[in-house]
Motif scaffolding. Structure first.
Motif, PDB file in Angstrom:
ATOM      1  N   GLY A 186      39.110  39.943  55.993  1.00 52.21           N
ATOM      2  CA  GLY A 186      37.914  40.414  55.271  1.00 52.21           C
ATOM      3  C   GLY A 186      37.786  39.693  53.938  1.00 52.21           C
ATOM      4  N   ILE A 187      38.936  39.601  53.208  1.00 51.01           N
ATOM      5  CA  ILE A 187      38.899  38.917  51.902  1.00 51.01           C
ATOM      6  C   ILE A 187      38.489  37.459  52.100  1.00 51.01           C
ATOM      7  CG2 ILE A 187      40.342  38.106  49.999  1.00 51.01           C
ATOM      8  CD1 ILE A 187      41.938  40.740  50.293  1.00 51.01           C
ATOM      9  N   ALA A 188      39.043  36.829  53.163  1.00 50.15           N
ATOM     10  CA  ALA A 188      38.722  35.418  53.413  1.00 50.15           C
ATOM     11  C   ALA A 188      37.231  35.247  53.662  1.00 50.15           C
ATOM     12  CB  ALA A 188      39.518  34.916  54.609  1.00 50.15           C
ATOM     13  N   VAL A 189      36.656  36.157  54.468  1.00 44.34           N
ATOM     14  CA  VAL A 189      35.219  36.044  54.764  1.00 44.34           C
ATOM     15  C   VAL A 189      34.415  36.164  53.474  1.00 44.34           C
ATOM     16  CG1 VAL A 189      33.283  37.226  55.884  1.00 44.34           C
ATOM     17  CG2 VAL A 189      35.377  36.782  57.166  1.00 44.34           C
ATOM     18  N   VAL A 190      34.820  37.145  52.620  1.00 43.02           N
ATOM     19  CA  VAL A 190      34.094  37.328  51.361  1.00 43.02           C
ATOM     20  C   VAL A 190      34.224  36.078  50.498  1.00 43.02           C
ATOM     21  CG1 VAL A 190      34.058  38.639  49.202  1.00 43.02           C
ATOM     22  CG2 VAL A 190      34.282  39.834  51.391  1.00 43.02           C
ATOM     23  N   LEU A 191      35.481  35.535  50.412  1.00 43.21           N
ATOM     24  CA  LEU A 191      35.684  34.344  49.587  1.00 43.21           C
ATOM     25  C   LEU A 191      34.894  33.153  50.126  1.00 43.21           C
ATOM     26  CD1 LEU A 191      39.486  34.504  48.712  1.00 43.21           C
ATOM     27  CD2 LEU A 191      37.535  34.956  47.219  1.00 43.21           C
ATOM     28  N   ILE A 192      34.897  33.031  51.458  1.00 45.32           N
ATOM     29  CA  ILE A 192      34.145  31.909  52.044  1.00 45.32           C
ATOM     30  C   ILE A 192      32.654  32.062  51.752  1.00 45.32           C
ATOM     31  CG2 ILE A 192      33.414  30.904  54.260  1.00 45.32           C
ATOM     32  CD1 ILE A 192      36.316  31.455  55.221  1.00 45.32           C
ATOM     33  N   ALA A 193      32.178  33.297  51.833  1.00 48.94           N
ATOM     34  CA  ALA A 193      30.756  33.536  51.546  1.00 48.94           C
ATOM     35  C   ALA A 193      30.453  33.158  50.101  1.00 48.94           C
ATOM     36  CB  ALA A 193      30.423  35.003  51.800  1.00 48.94           C
ATOM     37  N   ILE A 194      31.376  33.583  49.185  1.00 48.20           N
ATOM     38  CA  ILE A 194      31.172  33.234  47.766  1.00 48.20           C
ATOM     39  C   ILE A 194      31.216  31.715  47.606  1.00 48.20           C
ATOM     40  CG2 ILE A 194      32.201  33.374  45.460  1.00 48.20           C
ATOM     41  CD1 ILE A 194      33.126  36.221  46.217  1.00 48.20           C
ATOM     42  N   GLY A 195      32.224  31.092  48.285  1.00 50.49           N
ATOM     43  CA  GLY A 195      32.351  29.625  48.207  1.00 50.49           C
ATOM     44  C   GLY A 195      31.095  28.935  48.701  1.00 50.49           C
ATOM     45  N   THR A 196      30.526  29.461  49.764  1.00 53.46           N
ATOM     46  CA  THR A 196      29.309  28.858  50.327  1.00 53.46           C
ATOM     47  C   THR A 196      28.153  28.936  49.336  1.00 53.46           C
ATOM     48  OG1 THR A 196      30.066  29.616  52.474  1.00 53.46           O
ATOM     49  CG2 THR A 196      27.793  28.891  52.336  1.00 53.46           C
ATOM     50  N   VAL A 197      28.041  30.138  48.733  1.00 58.49           N
ATOM     51  CA  VAL A 197      26.955  30.315  47.759  1.00 58.49           C
ATOM     52  C   VAL A 197      27.151  29.362  46.587  1.00 58.49           C
ATOM     53  CG1 VAL A 197      25.935  31.927  46.120  1.00 58.49           C
ATOM     54  CG2 VAL A 197      26.494  32.678  48.441  1.00 58.49           C
ATOM     55  N   VAL A 198      28.425  29.293  46.102  1.00 59.38           N
ATOM     56  CA  VAL A 198      28.717  28.397  44.969  1.00 59.38           C
ATOM     57  C   VAL A 198      28.407  26.959  45.365  1.00 59.38           C
ATOM     58  CG1 VAL A 198      30.569  27.456  43.531  1.00 59.38           C
ATOM     59  CG2 VAL A 198      30.403  29.914  43.897  1.00 59.38           C
ATOM     60  N   PHE A 199      28.796  26.616  46.581  1.00 57.20           N
ATOM     61  CA  PHE A 199      28.526  25.246  47.057  1.00 57.20           C
ATOM     62  C   PHE A 199      27.029  24.957  47.040  1.00 57.20           C
ATOM     63  CE2 PHE A 199      27.372  22.364  50.486  1.00 57.20           C
ATOM     64  CZ  PHE A 199      28.149  21.260  50.174  1.00 57.20           C
ATOM     65  N   PHE A 200      26.268  25.971  47.521  1.00 55.69           N
ATOM     66  CA  PHE A 200      24.814  25.788  47.554  1.00 55.69           C
ATOM     67  C   PHE A 200      24.239  25.621  46.159  1.00 55.69           C
ATOM     68  CE2 PHE A 200      23.766  26.889  51.996  1.00 55.69           C
ATOM     69  CZ  PHE A 200      22.763  25.943  52.135  1.00 55.69           C
ATOM     70  N   LEU A 201      24.746  26.493  45.244  1.00 58.39           N
ATOM     71  CA  LEU A 201      24.176  26.484  43.901  1.00 58.39           C
ATOM     72  C   LEU A 201      24.598  25.268  43.100  1.00 58.39           C
ATOM     73  CD1 LEU A 201      24.475  30.237  42.909  1.00 58.39           C
ATOM     74  CD2 LEU A 201      22.462  28.998  43.692  1.00 58.39           C
ATOM     75  N   VAL A 202      25.872  24.857  43.260  1.00 53.82           N
ATOM     76  CA  VAL A 202      26.402  23.773  42.412  1.00 53.82           C
ATOM     77  C   VAL A 202      26.514  22.458  43.188  1.00 53.82           C
ATOM     78  CG1 VAL A 202      28.322  23.065  40.955  1.00 53.82           C
ATOM     79  CG2 VAL A 202      27.715  25.490  41.116  1.00 53.82           C
ATOM     80  N   GLY A 203      27.171  22.540  44.339  1.00 52.08           N
ATOM     81  CA  GLY A 203      27.493  21.295  45.060  1.00 52.08           C
ATOM     82  C   GLY A 203      26.299  20.653  45.725  1.00 52.08           C
ATOM     83  N   GLU A 204      25.468  21.482  46.351  1.00 52.03           N
ATOM     84  CA  GLU A 204      24.379  20.923  47.145  1.00 52.03           C
ATOM     85  C   GLU A 204      23.430  20.037  46.320  1.00 52.03           C
ATOM     86  OE1 GLU A 204      24.432  20.939  50.230  1.00 52.03           O
ATOM     87  OE2 GLU A 204      22.423  20.381  50.890  1.00 52.03           O
ATOM     88  N   PRO A 205      23.009  20.497  45.110  1.00 52.43           N
ATOM     89  CA  PRO A 205      22.128  19.614  44.328  1.00 52.43           C
ATOM     90  C   PRO A 205      22.798  18.272  44.005  1.00 52.43           C
ATOM     91  CG  PRO A 205      22.161  21.809  43.400  1.00 52.43           C
ATOM     92  CD  PRO A 205      23.208  21.784  44.456  1.00 52.43           C
ATOM     93  N   VAL A 206      24.102  18.320  43.726  1.00 49.48           N
ATOM     94  CA  VAL A 206      24.822  17.070  43.414  1.00 49.48           C
ATOM     95  C   VAL A 206      24.809  16.168  44.637  1.00 49.48           C
ATOM     96  CG1 VAL A 206      27.049  16.080  42.776  1.00 49.48           C
ATOM     97  CG2 VAL A 206      26.289  18.212  41.721  1.00 49.48           C
ATOM     98  N   VAL A 207      25.145  16.794  45.789  1.00 56.65           N
ATOM     99  CA  VAL A 207      25.162  16.014  47.029  1.00 56.65           C
ATOM    100  C   VAL A 207      23.773  15.451  47.313  1.00 56.65           C
ATOM    101  CG1 VAL A 207      25.468  16.167  49.527  1.00 56.65           C
ATOM    102  CG2 VAL A 207      27.092  17.287  48.009  1.00 56.65           C
ATOM    103  N   ARG A 208      22.749  16.298  47.082  1.00 56.99           N
ATOM    104  CA  ARG A 208      21.384  15.834  47.363  1.00 56.99           C
ATOM    105  C   ARG A 208      21.019  14.656  46.463  1.00 56.99           C
ATOM    106  NH1 ARG A 208      18.204  20.135  46.301  1.00 56.99           N
ATOM    107  NH2 ARG A 208      19.271  21.301  47.903  1.00 56.99           N
TER     108      ARG A 208
END
Ligand code: ADP
Length: 578
Positions: A186-208
């Motif tokens: 459960g913790i892993a799923v929550v962390l992955i979800a947070i990681g995904t959101v962070v990736f979207f907010l921070v990483g994705e624009p950089v990648v784009r």
């Protein structure tokens, strides 16, 4: 998006592996500890029972009594005993073998489950009590008398001929770890979800941004008007190339991507290509070659090559220039100036005369036809008089055409049509020498240029002057052919009386007295097949400029041809001799 999915899967695999392995290790440790505790329980119980039994045996009167009394004491003790440490499903069991049956004598804690008190001995040899009564000591995982998988410790009490089992449902041992595993998941799923959101907010624009930047540079590369080719030096296959390159060769992107160099290289063999690439990979360089297009046409190609690193390995980066048109233009220029050079030769003159005759005869023939028709109209009197005057007008138009042509020819021969414009003689000399080199097919002619600086511009007809210069240079080269030390100098100098003087100095055969007497007259030549009108034409061109052309012997041997060009252009009387 696909990248994100891959990332999530990778994170999940990592979490599952780390969490799973940790929980499994902890479970193994806890399982072993639990087994140890059960073993300790049965061992201590067995020792206790043996001690009690021996004591009762010593103090009692007959056999039967001491077993029964001992069992009674043990049962009482267990009834008093508060069992902790065996968990929810833990049991301590005492049984004896009676013939082909197992009699269960004690189960603690009592009343957990209504079970049969007797089981057949042969029901399942792998059951814990069976093993205990067989005298097997130790822990064991397997089904108990009720068929539930248990972790059991077995021991026998030899004095009493009984077996002891302390056991615990395996499910109970596992339960906290399954729980822990689920919490970790459960913790892993929550962390992955947070990681995904962070990736979207921070990483994705950089990648784009990176992707956009890459796409931008790729567009610049692809649409660069300069053809660029990056080749793998080992396979000779293209690693990267742009649209301009495809335009040169006429292949599609997919077709060209699979083509080794040897397919479109038309000048070198495969062996030569490999050697050439090896050399280029060391020192780079610039060279001309020929490529074959998809349609089979041959293009002249100038290659600037250098070594660059591409995806971590050295490759050959080549900037291509299609010089086919330039070479064609150069060939045309060569042809044109060759033509100028040959203009005075007999067969060319013959061709020119044939052309002139054609130009004159055509309008005269037409005029003759019109006048014949006109005469017929007048004689027959059938057509209106306007018809006759129409035909006469046409005839006179044709005669006028012929007359105009002859007039312009006369002007041409007298060089009156030459438009004189102020020109830089030194620049014209340099340009003419380059063209003479092209005309001769040599990279450069061995001509020494001795040009006085800052000469005044003088009125010249550039093409006429070039023709004179080319004629004089050609004569000089022909006179020096076969001489041991050929030296040709073209010199310009300022004239004291104004204007400039140009000299062509050679170390050739010189001019014989016989030729010298009539040198500038037409049809004077010492060369077989020549018309001998070059010098007379040169003189007339120079005189049309108001200048003078003459010759003098060269003190070093050979001849010097000089001409002057006045600063004010042709004198009205000097000009054309009209
Ligand atoms: P062509 O070169 O066709 O013979 P030219 O009128 O140019 O006609 O030259 C006439 C002749 O003058 C040549 O045949 C050659 O004998 C001689 N001549 C011209 N220039 C030189 C020179 N630089 N050295 C020696 N002889 C020359």
């Amino acid at each position: 998006m696909r990248r994100l999915a891959v990332l999530i899967v990778v994170m999940m695999v990592i979490c599952a592996t780390v969490g799973g392995v940790s929980v499994l290790l902890l479970y193994r440790v806890a399982f072993d500890q639990q087994a140890q505790r059960l073993i300790e329980t049965v061992e201590s119980q067995a020792e206790l029972m043996e001690a009690v039994a021996l004591y009762v045996k010593l103090t009692s009167r007959d056999d039967e009594d001491w077993r029964r009394i001992t069992l009674g004491l043990i049962k009482n003790a267990h009834a008093e005993f508060d069992y902790t440490g065996l968990g929810q499903t833990g049991e301590f069991v005492i049984a004896e073998r009676s013939g082909e049956e197992i009699h269960y004598l004690l189960r603690t804690p009592e009343g957990i489950d209504p079970r049969p008190w007797t089981l057949p001995w042969a029901s399942d040899p792998e059951r814990p009590m069976h093993r205990a009564l067989m005298g097997i000591t130790g822990s064991f995982v397997g089904p108990d008398y009720a068929g539930v998988t248990v972790l059991a410790a077995t021991h026998s009490v030899d004095v009493l001929d009984m077996g002891l089992v302390a056991k615990l449902d395996v499910a109970e041992v596992r339960a906290p770890f399954i729980h822990a595993g689920m919490v970790i998941a459960g913790i892993a799923v929550v962390l992955i979800a947070i990681g995904t959101v962070v990736f979207f907010l921070v990483g994705e624009p950089v990648v784009r941004r990176l992707e956009e930047s890459e796409a931008h540079y790729r567009r610049l590369f692809d649409h660069s008007p300069t053809p660029i080719l990056i080749v793998d030096p080992v396979t000779t296959l293209p690693v990267a190339f742009n649209n301009a390159l495809l335009a040169v060769l006429g292949y599609t992107r997919d077709e060209f991507a699979a083509l080794p160099l040897a397919v479109y290289e038309a000048k070198e063999t495969e062996r030569e290509i490999a050697d050439h690439l090896d050399r280029l990979m060391i020192e780079g360089g610039e060279f001309e070659t020929r490529w074959r297009t998809k349609a089979g046409a041959i293009r002249s190609i100038l290659v600037h090559a250098r070594v660059v690193e591409f995806n971590g390995r050295p490759v050959c980066h080549a900037v291509i220039t299609d010089i086919t048109r330039r070479q064609t233009a150069e060939a045309r220029a060569r042809e044109f100036y060759g033509h100028l050079l040959r203009m005075n030769r007999a067969n060319e003159l013959g061709q020119m005369l044939a052309g002139l005759i054609h130009e004159v005869r055509q309008p005269l023939t037409a005029a003759f036809n019109y006048t014949s028709a006109c005469r017929r109209v007048l004689e027959q009197g059938r057509d209106p008089p306007e018809r006759a005057s129409e035909l006469a007008a046409k005839a006179s138009g044709q005669i006028e055409r012929a007359s105009e042509f002859i007039g312009s020819l006369k002007l041409f021969l007298q060089h009156e049509d030459m438009a004189l414009e102020p020109g830089d003689i030194n620049a014209i000399v340099k340009e003419t020498m380059e063209l003479a080199a092209i005309g001769s097919g040599a990279a450069s002619l061995a001509v020494r240029l001795d040009l006085e600086e800052d000469l005044p511009d003088v009125p010249v007809a550039k093409v006429g002057l070039q023709q004179v210069l080319l004629n004089l240079v050609r004569n000089a080269l022909e006179a020096m052919a076969g001489t041991p030390l050929p030296k040709l100098t073209v010199k310009t100098a300022r004239r004291e009386e104004g204007g400039v003087e140009l000299s062509v100095i050679d170390t050739g055969t010189g001019i014989s007295d016989e030729v010298a007497l009539r040198l500038f007259q037409p049809f004077v030549t010492s060369k077989p097949g020549s018309m001998g009108i070059g010098l007379s034409l040169c003189r007339s061109i120079i005189e049309a400029h108001g200048g003078r052309l003459w010759w003098e012997p060269n003190s070093e041997g050979g001849a010097v041809f000089r001409f002057s060009l006045p600063s004010e252009g042709p004198h009205p009387i000097q000009g054309s001799g009209r």
